[in-house]
Design a protein around this motif. Structure first.
Motif, PDB file in Angstrom:
ATOM      1  N   GLU A  54      36.077 -23.643 -19.906  1.00  9.21           N
ATOM      2  CA  GLU A  54      36.008 -22.181 -19.925  1.00  9.21           C
ATOM      3  C   GLU A  54      35.492 -21.656 -18.587  1.00  9.21           C
ATOM      4  OE1 GLU A  54      36.546 -18.615 -22.353  1.00  9.21           O
ATOM      5  OE2 GLU A  54      37.252 -20.680 -22.417  1.00  9.21           O
ATOM      6  N   LEU A  55      34.568 -22.385 -17.978  1.00  9.09           N
ATOM      7  CA  LEU A  55      34.046 -21.983 -16.670  1.00  9.09           C
ATOM      8  C   LEU A  55      35.151 -22.019 -15.619  1.00  9.09           C
ATOM      9  CD1 LEU A  55      31.346 -21.184 -15.269  1.00  9.09           C
ATOM     10  CD2 LEU A  55      31.069 -23.619 -14.702  1.00  9.09           C
ATOM     11  N   MET A  56      35.978 -23.066 -15.652  1.00 10.68           N
ATOM     12  CA  MET A  56      37.098 -23.149 -14.708  1.00 10.68           C
ATOM     13  C   MET A  56      38.111 -22.027 -14.965  1.00 10.68           C
ATOM     14  SD  MET A  56      36.143 -25.616 -12.855  1.00 10.68           S
ATOM     15  CE  MET A  56      34.420 -25.318 -13.307  1.00 10.68           C
ATOM     16  N   LYS A  57      38.267 -21.680 -16.241  1.00 14.51           N
ATOM     17  CA  LYS A  57      39.217 -20.627 -16.599  1.00 14.51           C
ATOM     18  C   LYS A  57      38.790 -19.273 -16.040  1.00 14.51           C
ATOM     19  CE  LYS A  57      41.222 -18.338 -20.663  1.00 14.51           C
ATOM     20  NZ  LYS A  57      41.269 -18.342 -22.153  1.00 14.51           N
ATOM     21  N   ILE A  58      37.493 -18.899 -16.221  1.00 15.83           N
ATOM     22  CA  ILE A  58      37.063 -17.574 -15.765  1.00 15.83           C
ATOM     23  C   ILE A  58      36.958 -17.521 -14.237  1.00 15.83           C
ATOM     24  CG2 ILE A  58      35.846 -17.128 -17.923  1.00 15.83           C
ATOM     25  CD1 ILE A  58      33.203 -17.550 -16.413  1.00 15.83           C
ATOM     26  N   ARG A  59      36.865 -18.675 -13.591  1.00 12.50           N
ATOM     27  CA  ARG A  59      36.818 -18.696 -12.128  1.00 12.50           C
ATOM     28  C   ARG A  59      38.217 -18.715 -11.503  1.00 12.50           C
ATOM     29  NH1 ARG A  59      31.775 -22.808 -10.604  1.00 12.50           N
ATOM     30  NH2 ARG A  59      30.116 -21.445 -11.393  1.00 12.50           N
ATOM     31  N   ASN A  60      39.219 -18.833 -12.350  1.00 12.04           N
ATOM     32  CA  ASN A  60      40.607 -18.814 -11.861  1.00 12.04           C
ATOM     33  C   ASN A  60      41.421 -17.839 -12.708  1.00 12.04           C
ATOM     34  OD1 ASN A  60      40.905 -21.323  -9.818  1.00 12.04           O
ATOM     35  ND2 ASN A  60      39.530 -21.906 -11.497  1.00 12.04           N
ATOM     36  N   PRO A  61      41.077 -16.549 -12.656  1.00 10.96           N
ATOM     37  CA  PRO A  61      41.704 -15.581 -13.568  1.00 10.96           C
ATOM     38  C   PRO A  61      43.169 -15.290 -13.272  1.00 10.96           C
ATOM     39  CG  PRO A  61      40.317 -14.449 -11.974  1.00 10.96           C
ATOM     40  CD  PRO A  61      40.072 -15.914 -11.782  1.00 10.96           C
ATOM     41  N   THR A  62      43.632 -15.623 -12.080  1.00 10.62           N
ATOM     42  CA  THR A  62      45.013 -15.275 -11.717  1.00 10.62           C
ATOM     43  C   THR A  62      46.004 -16.383 -12.062  1.00 10.62           C
ATOM     44  OG1 THR A  62      44.769 -16.156  -9.462  1.00 10.62           O
ATOM     45  CG2 THR A  62      44.192 -13.836  -9.815  1.00 10.62           C
ATOM     46  N   LYS A  63      45.514 -17.499 -12.575  1.00  7.73           N
ATOM     47  CA  LYS A  63      46.414 -18.632 -12.797  1.00  7.73           C
ATOM     48  C   LYS A  63      46.183 -19.240 -14.169  1.00  7.73           C
ATOM     49  CE  LYS A  63      47.865 -23.032 -10.755  1.00  7.73           C
ATOM     50  NZ  LYS A  63      47.641 -24.038  -9.681  1.00  7.73           N
ATOM     51  N   ARG A  64      47.255 -19.591 -14.851  1.00  9.47           N
ATOM     52  CA  ARG A  64      47.162 -20.311 -16.112  1.00  9.47           C
ATOM     53  C   ARG A  64      47.131 -21.811 -15.793  1.00  9.47           C
ATOM     54  NH1 ARG A  64      48.348 -18.993 -21.409  1.00  9.47           N
ATOM     55  NH2 ARG A  64      49.247 -16.993 -20.744  1.00  9.47           N
ATOM     56  N   LEU A  65      45.978 -22.414 -15.913  1.00 12.01           N
ATOM     57  CA  LEU A  65      45.805 -23.815 -15.520  1.00 12.01           C
ATOM     58  C   LEU A  65      46.458 -24.753 -16.529  1.00 12.01           C
ATOM     59  CD1 LEU A  65      42.040 -23.713 -14.456  1.00 12.01           C
ATOM     60  CD2 LEU A  65      44.033 -23.614 -12.959  1.00 12.01           C
ATOM     61  N   THR A  66      47.026 -25.838 -16.023  1.00 11.06           N
ATOM     62  CA  THR A  66      47.553 -26.892 -16.882  1.00 11.06           C
ATOM     63  C   THR A  66      46.405 -27.799 -17.308  1.00 11.06           C
ATOM     64  OG1 THR A  66      47.963 -28.429 -15.068  1.00 11.06           O
ATOM     65  CG2 THR A  66      49.724 -26.840 -15.589  1.00 11.06           C
ATOM     66  N   VAL A  67      46.660 -28.657 -18.277  1.00 14.38           N
ATOM     67  CA  VAL A  67      45.645 -29.614 -18.733  1.00 14.38           C
ATOM     68  C   VAL A  67      45.186 -30.483 -17.562  1.00 14.38           C
ATOM     69  CG1 VAL A  67      45.204 -31.602 -20.215  1.00 14.38           C
ATOM     70  CG2 VAL A  67      46.502 -29.635 -21.103  1.00 14.38           C
ATOM     71  N   ALA A  68      46.139 -30.934 -16.766  1.00 13.38           N
ATOM     72  CA  ALA A  68      45.802 -31.784 -15.617  1.00 13.38           C
ATOM     73  C   ALA A  68      44.950 -31.030 -14.597  1.00 13.38           C
ATOM     74  CB  ALA A  68      47.080 -32.300 -14.962  1.00 13.38           C
ATOM     75  N   GLU A  69      45.255 -29.765 -14.390  1.00 11.22           N
ATOM     76  CA  GLU A  69      44.480 -28.961 -13.436  1.00 11.22           C
ATOM     77  C   GLU A  69      43.068 -28.705 -13.943  1.00 11.22           C
ATOM     78  OE1 GLU A  69      47.908 -26.329 -11.137  1.00 11.22           O
ATOM     79  OE2 GLU A  69      47.284 -25.747 -13.166  1.00 11.22           O
ATOM     80  N   TYR A  70      42.946 -28.474 -15.258  1.00 11.44           N
ATOM     81  CA  TYR A  70      41.609 -28.334 -15.839  1.00 11.44           C
ATOM     82  C   TYR A  70      40.802 -29.612 -15.592  1.00 11.44           C
ATOM     83  CZ  TYR A  70      41.921 -23.934 -18.481  1.00 11.44           C
ATOM     84  OH  TYR A  70      41.997 -22.609 -18.832  1.00 11.44           O
ATOM     85  N   ASP A  71      41.408 -30.751 -15.913  1.00  6.49           N
ATOM     86  CA  ASP A  71      40.719 -32.039 -15.758  1.00  6.49           C
ATOM     87  C   ASP A  71      40.290 -32.249 -14.309  1.00  6.49           C
ATOM     88  OD1 ASP A  71      41.041 -32.574 -18.427  1.00  6.49           O
ATOM     89  OD2 ASP A  71      42.841 -33.813 -18.158  1.00  6.49           O
ATOM     90  N   GLU A  72      41.172 -31.922 -13.386  1.00  3.86           N
ATOM     91  CA  GLU A  72      40.882 -32.118 -11.965  1.00  3.86           C
ATOM     92  C   GLU A  72      39.716 -31.227 -11.511  1.00  3.86           C
ATOM     93  OE1 GLU A  72      43.105 -31.516  -7.631  1.00  3.86           O
ATOM     94  OE2 GLU A  72      44.274 -31.414  -9.491  1.00  3.86           O
ATOM     95  N   LYS A  73      39.741 -29.973 -11.924  1.00  9.13           N
ATOM     96  CA  LYS A  73      38.690 -29.052 -11.507  1.00  9.13           C
ATOM     97  C   LYS A  73      37.347 -29.399 -12.150  1.00  9.13           C
ATOM     98  CE  LYS A  73      41.607 -25.068 -10.356  1.00  9.13           C
ATOM     99  NZ  LYS A  73      41.170 -25.028  -8.946  1.00  9.13           N
ATOM    100  N   VAL A  74      37.382 -29.787 -13.408  1.00  5.84           N
ATOM    101  CA  VAL A  74      36.141 -30.169 -14.086  1.00  5.84           C
ATOM    102  C   VAL A  74      35.534 -31.395 -13.428  1.00  5.84           C
ATOM    103  CG1 VAL A  74      35.185 -31.117 -16.221  1.00  5.84           C
ATOM    104  CG2 VAL A  74      36.673 -29.105 -16.305  1.00  5.84           C
ATOM    105  N   GLN A  75      36.365 -32.390 -13.137  1.00  5.28           N
ATOM    106  CA  GLN A  75      35.859 -33.608 -12.508  1.00  5.28           C
ATOM    107  C   GLN A  75      35.290 -33.322 -11.125  1.00  5.28           C
ATOM    108  OE1 GLN A  75      35.512 -36.639 -14.082  1.00  5.28           O
ATOM    109  NE2 GLN A  75      34.238 -36.924 -12.254  1.00  5.28           N
ATOM    110  N   ALA A  76      35.946 -32.446 -10.374  1.00  7.06           N
ATOM    111  CA  ALA A  76      35.437 -32.073  -9.054  1.00  7.06           C
ATOM    112  C   ALA A  76      34.096 -31.360  -9.181  1.00  7.06           C
ATOM    113  CB  ALA A  76      36.455 -31.192  -8.331  1.00  7.06           C
ATOM    114  N   TYR A  77      33.940 -30.552 -10.229  1.00  3.48           N
ATOM    115  CA  TYR A  77      32.691 -29.824 -10.428  1.00  3.48           C
ATOM    116  C   TYR A  77      31.565 -30.769 -10.841  1.00  3.48           C
ATOM    117  CZ  TYR A  77      29.776 -25.763 -11.508  1.00  3.48           C
ATOM    118  OH  TYR A  77      28.774 -24.812 -11.503  1.00  3.48           O
ATOM    119  N   LEU A  78      31.894 -31.780 -11.632  1.00  6.28           N
ATOM    120  CA  LEU A  78      30.893 -32.760 -12.052  1.00  6.28           C
ATOM    121  C   LEU A  78      30.397 -33.595 -10.876  1.00  6.28           C
ATOM    122  CD1 LEU A  78      32.489 -34.087 -15.370  1.00  6.28           C
ATOM    123  CD2 LEU A  78      30.401 -32.724 -15.176  1.00  6.28           C
TER     124      LEU A  78
END
Length: 365
Positions: A54-78
């Motif tokens: 959800e954090l990645m979603k609200i930080r990227n309001p202009t784009k509908r993220l794919t499952v892979a993109e969510y995973d990538e951004k979450v892992q980078a944030y961790l």
């Protein structure tokens, strides 16, 4: 046999502060493991992955993220931190629950994301530093929870000497297992479950002359004082203190949607309660029955302007009822009215004093 079993049951504690564990800290990790070992029936809610997505979603309001993109951004944030050690674990001792949350800054960002742009990011930052005190936890409970849900403050001070009775539950939102739990504890627990990062200090003896200085000034002077108590002496004395400290006072009447505002911060010479407080010796006001309070309350609260049913009910105190009535719908409305008023005062968007009515019976006919 039943009596023996009941005697073995643990008495209700008055715990209201959550316990935080940062598993990146060696000491916290050790005590966390001990908690799990010694509480085999603890209930665990670990949905940190959902919060991070959800954090990645609200930080990227202009784009509908794919499952892979969510995973990538979450892992980078961790980064190098494992999922289980990321953020904080919050333990609620009164219900034996353990919840995994993102850290405070991320939590606030998520909790307030649906407030924007009705409340801007800059305003959210200002509000997070505000201290609000509430005396009286019937209408006050609704006010406190609304303030917390909207995150209008960073600290709440709550005062009430009463324990919950079943008769209170026509207007106080809680479960029957809370009967005989102090009202301040019930409110503080619910606040902690809504937002464990908001600081809460409780005054279980209610507001008294002895603790009034602490309530208003300890760890910083209050920004706003909300008065919802029944004690005539404290109703007056607390205003004297607020006026001396130049703190605005807000009160909701719980009838006809009446809200009262006294801007002692902007008008330090303003008379108490608009000049409606009678000349009385406050020492004689302690321990009065509700019927005995009425002649003093009447001019202060302009009871001649009360609703017809409230006026009738006041005449029935000590006859067919024991105290003045309060309805859940009015209490919830009061929570909304006071929270909105406090937010606008805190953001310097409201500068007036006065008494205002949001009377549904007149507005909706």
């Amino acid at each position: 046999m039943i009596q023996d079993y009941l005697r073995k049951q643990q008495d209700e504690s008055n715990d209201y502060k959550p316990v935080f564990y940062d598993l990146k800290n060696a000491h916290d990790l050790q005590t966390f493991e001990t908690l799990l070992e010694t509480h085999p029936h603890i209930r665990i809610n670990d949905n940190i992955d959902s919060q991070l997505r959800e954090l990645m979603k609200i930080r990227n309001p202009t784009k509908r993220l794919t499952v892979a993109e969510y995973d990538e951004k979450v892992q980078a944030y961790l980064g190098d931190v494992s999922m289980e050690k990321f953020g904080v674990w919050v333990y609620y001792p009164w219900n034996d629950r353990l919840v995994h949350l993102v850290d405070e800054a991320d939590f606030i960002e998520l909790r307030t994301s649906r407030n924007q742009h009705k409340i801007t990011a800059a305003e959210i930052a200002v509000l997070s530093k505000k201290k609000i005190g509430i005396v009286g936890l019937s209408v006050g409970q609704s006010i406190a929870l609304t303030l917390v849900m909207e995150r209008i403050c960073g600290e709440l001070r709550l005062a009430d000497f009463d324990k919950l009775e079943l008769t209170n539950m026509n207007r106080i939102r809680c479960g029957v297992h809370n009967i005989q739990v102090p009202k301040v504890v019930i409110a503080a627990r619910e606040i902690a479950e809504l937002d464990p990062f908001i600081k809460v200090k409780i005054y279980g003896d209610g507001m008294t002359e002895a603790n009034m200085d602490s309530f208003f000034t300890e760890d910083g002077v209050l920004d706003i004082f909300v008065e919802e108590c029944d004690g005539v002496d404290i109703k007056i004395l607390s205003r004297i203190k607020a006026k001396a400290l130049k703190i605005p006072v807000v009160m909701e009447m719980n009838d006809r949607g009446m809200i009262d505002i006294e801007r002692f911060d902007l008008e330090p010479d303003r008379p108490l309660m608009h000049g409606l407080i009678p000349e009385v010796n406050t020492d004689t006001l302690k321990g009065l029955t509700d019927a005995e309070k009425l002649p003093i309350f009447s001019p202060m609260l302009a009871l001649e302007n009360a609703s017809a049913r409230m006026k009738y009910s006041l005449g029935e105190i000590g006859k067919t009822i024991t105290t003045w009535p309060q309805l859940a719908s009015s209490v919830v409305l009061g929570g909304a009215l006071v929270a909105d008023t406090c937010r606008r005062i805190a953001l310097d968007q409201l500068k007036s004093s006065g008494r205002y009515y949001i009377d549904f019976e007149q507005l909706i006919v």
